[in-house]
Design an enzyme around this catalytic site. Sequence first.
Site, PDB file in Angstrom:
ATOM      1  N   GLY A  90       0.978  -1.121  -0.055  1.00 39.65           N
ATOM      2  CA  GLY A  90       0.081   0.063   0.047  1.00 39.65           C
ATOM      3  C   GLY A  90       0.814   1.147  -0.220  1.00 39.65           C
ATOM      4  NE  ARG A  91      -1.316   6.911  -0.678  1.00 40.94           N
ATOM      5  CZ  ARG A  91      -2.549   7.570  -0.426  1.00 40.94           C
ATOM      6  NH1 ARG A  91      -3.460   6.911  -1.261  1.00 40.94           N
ATOM      7  NH2 ARG A  91      -2.552   8.490   0.194  1.00 40.94           N
ATOM      8  CD  GLU A  99       4.467   7.481  -1.312  1.00 39.38           C
ATOM      9  OE1 GLU A  99       4.114   8.635  -1.236  1.00 39.38           O
ATOM     10  OE2 GLU A  99       3.786   6.851  -2.134  1.00 39.38           O
ATOM     11  CB  CYS A 131       2.254  -4.846  -2.651  1.00 44.17           C
ATOM     12  SG  CYS A 131       1.500  -3.585  -3.773  1.00 44.17           S
ATOM     13  CG  HIS A 132       3.916   0.142  -3.062  1.00 38.13           C
ATOM     14  ND1 HIS A 132       2.771  -0.751  -3.824  1.00 38.13           N
ATOM     15  CD2 HIS A 132       4.363   0.853  -3.837  1.00 38.13           C
ATOM     16  CE1 HIS A 132       2.789  -0.066  -4.894  1.00 38.13           C
ATOM     17  NE2 HIS A 132       3.505   1.146  -5.141  1.00 38.13           N
ATOM     18  CE1 TYR A 145       0.922  -3.288  -9.067  1.00 40.51           C
ATOM     19  CE2 TYR A 145       2.210  -1.304  -9.261  1.00 40.51           C
ATOM     20  CZ  TYR A 145       1.106  -1.949  -9.617  1.00 40.51           C
ATOM     21  OH  TYR A 145       0.224  -1.544 -10.655  1.00 40.51           O
TER      22      TYR A 145
END
Length: 185
Positions: free
Chosen positions: A87-88, A91, A117-118, A137
């Site tokens: 997800g975000r 980040e 993923c992220h 990802y």
Amino acid sequence: MAKILMITGDFTEDYETMVPFQALLATGHSVDAVCPGKKAGDTVKTAIHDFEGDQTYSEKPGHNFALNADFDAVDAAEYDALVVPGGRAPEYLRMNEAVLAKVRHFFEADKPVAAICHGAQLLAAAGVLKGRTCSAYPACAYEVTASGGSFADIPVTEAVTDGKLVTAPAWPAHPAWLRQFLALL
């Protein structure tokens, strides 16, 4: 049974947080979900990422995920394994040195780590991917290779294990990703 730390944050991917949290509890493990700046009982907002034929994933509001431990109170040395959802959240979590220190502990102590993923963004920022094969990802391939890792470009339904690191591209890989992680536990 293993004592597992999950590091997450606001706008974590809904499935990549809730599914492993519940699956690991269902198989008898304990999981402490934490977020910097939040305490047990606080929530993080989740986002649902879907693959609908666009150039990248779509994003929709998810659920509120309840944390069950305090980030500042947890000692990574007391845990057997780490889970990093995508997800975000990765980040911005990658800019938090306390988060990076906790992530590094699991690699230095050679403990199992599952990232999806992220989540690879957090591993890359922690400097733990050099010489390791890591899936993520596809948009995170640059972070994996720039940090010295080898990007595993695998189908979205698959996962890869390199030593005690299990990674996958996104939530459609949950069966393979969780199966490989459980084998390490």
